[in-house]
Motif scaffolding. Structure first.
Motif, PDB file in Angstrom:
ATOM      1  N   SER A 268     -21.003   0.384  -2.503  1.00 12.22           N
ATOM      2  CA  SER A 268     -21.062   1.827  -2.764  1.00 12.22           C
ATOM      3  C   SER A 268     -20.624   2.649  -1.567  1.00 12.22           C
ATOM      4  O   SER A 268     -20.252   3.826  -1.719  1.00 12.22           O
ATOM      5  N   GLN A 269     -20.626   2.052  -0.385  1.00 10.01           N
ATOM      6  CA  GLN A 269     -20.228   2.771   0.827  1.00 10.01           C
ATOM      7  C   GLN A 269     -18.720   2.713   1.088  1.00 10.01           C
ATOM      8  O   GLN A 269     -18.224   3.391   1.993  1.00 10.01           O
ATOM      9  N   ILE A 270     -17.994   1.942   0.304  1.00  2.00           N
ATOM     10  CA  ILE A 270     -16.568   1.750   0.577  1.00  2.00           C
ATOM     11  C   ILE A 270     -15.789   3.053   0.447  1.00  2.00           C
ATOM     12  O   ILE A 270     -15.071   3.457   1.367  1.00  2.00           O
ATOM     13  N   VAL A 271     -15.872   3.719  -0.675  1.00  2.18           N
ATOM     14  CA  VAL A 271     -15.078   4.939  -0.874  1.00  2.18           C
ATOM     15  C   VAL A 271     -15.459   6.040   0.111  1.00  2.18           C
ATOM     16  O   VAL A 271     -14.566   6.640   0.739  1.00  2.18           O
ATOM     17  N   PRO A 272     -16.742   6.348   0.300  1.00  3.00           N
ATOM     18  CA  PRO A 272     -17.076   7.362   1.310  1.00  3.00           C
ATOM     19  C   PRO A 272     -16.569   7.018   2.704  1.00  3.00           C
ATOM     20  O   PRO A 272     -16.119   7.908   3.446  1.00  3.00           O
ATOM     21  N   THR A 273     -16.604   5.744   3.054  1.00  2.00           N
ATOM     22  CA  THR A 273     -16.125   5.337   4.374  1.00  2.00           C
ATOM     23  C   THR A 273     -14.618   5.483   4.489  1.00  2.00           C
ATOM     24  O   THR A 273     -14.100   5.916   5.525  1.00  2.00           O
ATOM     25  N   LEU A 274     -13.900   5.137   3.431  1.00  9.12           N
ATOM     26  CA  LEU A 274     -12.449   5.328   3.436  1.00  9.12           C
ATOM     27  C   LEU A 274     -12.110   6.799   3.628  1.00  9.12           C
ATOM     28  O   LEU A 274     -11.231   7.155   4.414  1.00  9.12           O
ATOM     29  N   LYS A 275     -12.793   7.659   2.912  1.00  8.79           N
ATOM     30  CA  LYS A 275     -12.521   9.094   2.986  1.00  8.79           C
ATOM     31  C   LYS A 275     -12.843   9.669   4.360  1.00  8.79           C
ATOM     32  O   LYS A 275     -12.064  10.441   4.933  1.00  8.79           O
ATOM     33  N   GLU A 276     -13.992   9.289   4.897  1.00 11.78           N
ATOM     34  CA  GLU A 276     -14.503   9.938   6.102  1.00 11.78           C
ATOM     35  C   GLU A 276     -14.081   9.257   7.396  1.00 11.78           C
ATOM     36  O   GLU A 276     -13.916   9.925   8.425  1.00 11.78           O
ATOM     37  N   LYS A 277     -13.914   7.942   7.359  1.00 17.36           N
ATOM     38  CA  LYS A 277     -13.680   7.195   8.594  1.00 17.36           C
ATOM     39  C   LYS A 277     -12.324   6.498   8.656  1.00 17.36           C
ATOM     40  O   LYS A 277     -11.771   6.322   9.736  1.00 17.36           O
ATOM     41  N   PHE A 278     -11.802   6.076   7.504  1.00 19.86           N
ATOM     42  CA  PHE A 278     -10.589   5.269   7.475  1.00 19.86           C
ATOM     43  C   PHE A 278      -9.505   5.897   6.585  1.00 19.86           C
ATOM     44  O   PHE A 278      -9.015   5.274   5.638  1.00 19.86           O
ATOM     45  N   PRO A 279      -9.072   7.102   6.861  1.00 19.98           N
ATOM     46  CA  PRO A 279      -8.097   7.752   5.971  1.00 19.98           C
ATOM     47  C   PRO A 279      -6.739   7.073   5.938  1.00 19.98           C
ATOM     48  O   PRO A 279      -5.980   7.279   4.988  1.00 19.98           O
ATOM     49  N   ALA A 280      -6.395   6.273   6.953  1.00 18.88           N
ATOM     50  CA  ALA A 280      -5.093   5.601   6.969  1.00 18.88           C
ATOM     51  C   ALA A 280      -5.051   4.400   6.033  1.00 18.88           C
ATOM     52  O   ALA A 280      -3.969   3.886   5.742  1.00 18.88           O
ATOM     53  N   ILE A 281      -6.211   3.937   5.551  1.00 12.51           N
ATOM     54  CA  ILE A 281      -6.235   2.796   4.640  1.00 12.51           C
ATOM     55  C   ILE A 281      -5.845   3.268   3.244  1.00 12.51           C
ATOM     56  O   ILE A 281      -6.525   4.089   2.632  1.00 12.51           O
ATOM     57  N   LYS A 282      -4.727   2.738   2.764  1.00 15.24           N
ATOM     58  CA  LYS A 282      -4.153   3.159   1.490  1.00 15.24           C
ATOM     59  C   LYS A 282      -4.226   2.084   0.408  1.00 15.24           C
ATOM     60  O   LYS A 282      -3.744   2.298  -0.711  1.00 15.24           O
ATOM     61  N   ALA A 283      -4.822   0.936   0.723  1.00 11.31           N
ATOM     62  CA  ALA A 283      -5.004  -0.118  -0.276  1.00 11.31           C
ATOM     63  C   ALA A 283      -6.113  -1.043   0.197  1.00 11.31           C
ATOM     64  O   ALA A 283      -6.232  -1.324   1.399  1.00 11.31           O
ATOM     65  N   VAL A 284      -6.917  -1.514  -0.747  1.00  9.84           N
ATOM     66  CA  VAL A 284      -7.950  -2.502  -0.442  1.00  9.84           C
ATOM     67  C   VAL A 284      -7.907  -3.585  -1.510  1.00  9.84           C
ATOM     68  O   VAL A 284      -7.673  -3.302  -2.692  1.00  9.84           O
ATOM     69  N   VAL A 285      -8.125  -4.826  -1.104  1.00  8.91           N
ATOM     70  CA  VAL A 285      -8.021  -5.964  -2.020  1.00  8.91           C
ATOM     71  C   VAL A 285      -9.290  -6.799  -1.921  1.00  8.91           C
ATOM     72  O   VAL A 285      -9.632  -7.293  -0.835  1.00  8.91           O
ATOM     73  N   TRP A 286      -9.978  -6.956  -3.028  1.00 11.08           N
ATOM     74  CA  TRP A 286     -11.215  -7.727  -3.051  1.00 11.08           C
ATOM     75  C   TRP A 286     -10.915  -9.203  -3.319  1.00 11.08           C
ATOM     76  O   TRP A 286     -10.162  -9.548  -4.224  1.00 11.08           O
ATOM     77  N   PHE A 287     -11.556 -10.069  -2.527  1.00 15.87           N
ATOM     78  CA  PHE A 287     -11.393 -11.517  -2.643  1.00 15.87           C
ATOM     79  C   PHE A 287     -12.510 -12.032  -3.551  1.00 15.87           C
ATOM     80  O   PHE A 287     -13.616 -12.349  -3.099  1.00 15.87           O
ATOM     81  N   ASP A 288     -12.229 -12.139  -4.828  1.00 15.52           N
ATOM     82  CA  ASP A 288     -13.235 -12.385  -5.859  1.00 15.52           C
ATOM     83  C   ASP A 288     -13.330 -13.872  -6.175  1.00 15.52           C
ATOM     84  O   ASP A 288     -12.644 -14.378  -7.069  1.00 15.52           O
ATOM     85  N   VAL A 289     -14.217 -14.572  -5.466  1.00 15.70           N
ATOM     86  CA  VAL A 289     -14.323 -16.017  -5.646  1.00 15.70           C
ATOM     87  C   VAL A 289     -15.592 -16.520  -4.969  1.00 15.70           C
ATOM     88  O   VAL A 289     -16.103 -15.885  -4.026  1.00 15.70           O
ATOM     89  N   VAL A 290     -16.099 -17.634  -5.440  1.00 13.08           N
ATOM     90  CA  VAL A 290     -17.163 -18.336  -4.725  1.00 13.08           C
ATOM     91  C   VAL A 290     -16.484 -19.317  -3.795  1.00 13.08           C
ATOM     92  O   VAL A 290     -15.852 -20.275  -4.234  1.00 13.08           O
ATOM     93  N   LYS A 291     -16.602 -19.079  -2.502  1.00 14.02           N
ATOM     94  CA  LYS A 291     -15.952 -19.955  -1.537  1.00 14.02           C
ATOM     95  C   LYS A 291     -16.953 -20.227  -0.419  1.00 14.02           C
ATOM     96  O   LYS A 291     -18.003 -20.832  -0.651  1.00 14.02           O
ATOM     97  N   GLU A 292     -16.693 -19.745   0.807  1.00 17.87           N
ATOM     98  CA  GLU A 292     -17.676 -19.956   1.872  1.00 17.87           C
ATOM     99  C   GLU A 292     -19.003 -19.245   1.583  1.00 17.87           C
ATOM    100  O   GLU A 292     -20.067 -19.652   2.031  1.00 17.87           O
ATOM    101  N   ARG A 293     -18.902 -18.137   0.860  1.00 15.75           N
ATOM    102  CA  ARG A 293     -20.053 -17.335   0.463  1.00 15.75           C
ATOM    103  C   ARG A 293     -19.862 -16.900  -0.985  1.00 15.75           C
ATOM    104  O   ARG A 293     -18.835 -17.155  -1.603  1.00 15.75           O
ATOM    105  N   HIS A 294     -20.832 -16.191  -1.510  1.00 13.17           N
ATOM    106  CA  HIS A 294     -20.717 -15.655  -2.860  1.00 13.17           C
ATOM    107  C   HIS A 294     -19.986 -14.317  -2.790  1.00 13.17           C
ATOM    108  O   HIS A 294     -20.586 -13.244  -2.848  1.00 13.17           O
ATOM    109  N   TRP A 295     -18.652 -14.421  -2.706  1.00 10.51           N
ATOM    110  CA  TRP A 295     -17.823 -13.230  -2.569  1.00 10.51           C
ATOM    111  C   TRP A 295     -17.584 -12.523  -3.906  1.00 10.51           C
ATOM    112  O   TRP A 295     -17.088 -11.398  -3.933  1.00 10.51           O
ATOM    113  N   GLN A 296     -17.927 -13.147  -5.002  1.00 16.66           N
ATOM    114  CA  GLN A 296     -17.529 -12.627  -6.300  1.00 16.66           C
ATOM    115  C   GLN A 296     -18.187 -11.276  -6.605  1.00 16.66           C
ATOM    116  O   GLN A 296     -19.282 -10.965  -6.133  1.00 16.66           O
ATOM    117  N   ILE A 297     -17.507 -10.480  -7.423  1.00 20.30           N
ATOM    118  CA  ILE A 297     -18.001  -9.141  -7.734  1.00 20.30           C
ATOM    119  C   ILE A 297     -19.212  -9.173  -8.662  1.00 20.30           C
ATOM    120  O   ILE A 297     -19.936  -8.175  -8.762  1.00 20.30           O
TER     121      ILE A 297
END
Length: 317
Positions: A268-297
């Motif tokens: 939930s903090q991703i969008v507010p952080t992009l807007k307020e702190k990281f305006p140069a970030i124009k794309a984000v990609v989620w790594f949706d998989v169980v691998k080293e950790r439970h990364w899945q959405i």
């Protein structure tokens, strides 16, 4: 992330949906050509959205149909992984991405090849063929060569000069062959491997890079050596270093574990952080998989609810 290609082959071959890009009028179902124009309008760099950021996905946790049903929308970018000799321009995932309006993000991993041999010209015939194949598809796509070079992937054996020469050599062949539809992404790890050169020593230069990026994860506390980090903490340091390039930025891989904190809050903090702190970030990609950790959405229902809400935020639309 290490050895990702081994979990990509099956999941990335299944495509059954179309991505609908927003037209200027706000309606959907624009054509792929209209999508590219809309993303690039008024910008000097290809595929930069007119506002907000693009949402991307690595489909390692089910088919595209299943995953997009979970998300409640269609991500704009599809991340796939290929080895050094793969003909990724002719692959089924790339062809279907282009046909259905997704933007391919090709993560090109040069396993089992020496960078000095690339620079010497040993592989020029192969690279020229791959460039010709890329040109033939006639559409823009992201090309992320040898990502996380400053991390434990250690492409070029942590030799920044050799890495830069290799990146430039491949880039120059693509340009010479007219494959100008490749949008070049330089994407280090969010943290340098201890005792290795600093990240910006690996930067090929603005003339060779269209987008800069970073891969980063909240590893949680499953390992006693790790600690919980917010989305901001994961990318704070690398953002300050690579944003000086003036290039649009991409988070090429990201995810959070469940152990050690509140993953739903993290999301939930991703969008507010992009807007307020990281305006140069124009794309984000989620790594949706169980691998080293439970990364899945969908590692929990609250996590999935948070991800669905984030994905529907107007910042990603």
């Amino acid at each position: 992330m290490k050895n990702v290609k081994s979990i990509t082959v099956t999941t990335s071959l299944i495509f059954v949906l179309a991505f609908a890009a927003c037209k200027k009028s706000g309606t959907q179902n624009s054509s792929p050509d209209e999508q590219t124009v809309a993303l690039s309008a008024g910008r000097g760099v290809p595929l930069v959205p007119a506002s907000g950021a693009l949402l991307g996905h690595y489909y390692g946790n089910g088919t595209i149909t299943e995953t997009d049903a979970r998300i409640g929308r269609r991500p704009a970018i599809h991340l796939t992984y290929y080895s050094w000799t793969d003909h990724w321009s002719k692959s089924i995932p790339t062809k279907q991405d282009l046909a259905e309006g997704r933007i391919p993000l090709i993560n090109w991993e040069p396993y089992n090849v020496k960078f000095k041999d690339i620079v010497s010209g040993k592989y020029d015939t192969q690279i020229r063929l791959q460039a010709d194949e890329a040109k033939a598809i006639g559409r823009q796509f992201f090309l992320d060569f040898a990502a996380e070079m400053n991390g434990d992937e250690a492409w070029g054996d942590h030799n920044p000069d050799l890495y830069v020469k290799t990146f430039r050599h491949i880039h120059d062949i693509f340009i010479a062959r007219g494959a100008t539809n490749a949008v070049w992404v330089w994407c280090p790890n969010n943290a340098d491997e201890p005792g290795t050169p600093a990240v910006m020593q690996y930067y090929p230069g603005n003339a060779y890079v269209d987008w800069v990026g970073a891969d980063g994860y909240n590893w949680g506390t499953s390992d006693s050596d790790d600690e919980w980090e917010t989305f901001y903490q994961v990318f704070e340091d690398i953002y300050s270093k690579i944003s000086v390039t003036g290039k649009p930025m991409m988070i090429g891989e990201m995810a959070s574990d469940e152990i050690g904190g509140d993953k739903a809050k993290w999301i939930s903090q991703i969008v507010p952080t992009l807007k307020e702190k990281f305006p140069a970030i124009k794309a984000v990609v989620w790594f949706d998989v169980v691998k080293e950790r439970h990364w899945q959405i969908n590692s929990s229902q609250t996590t999935l609810n948070a991800y669905r809400a984030m994905a529907k935020n107007p910042y990603f639309n």
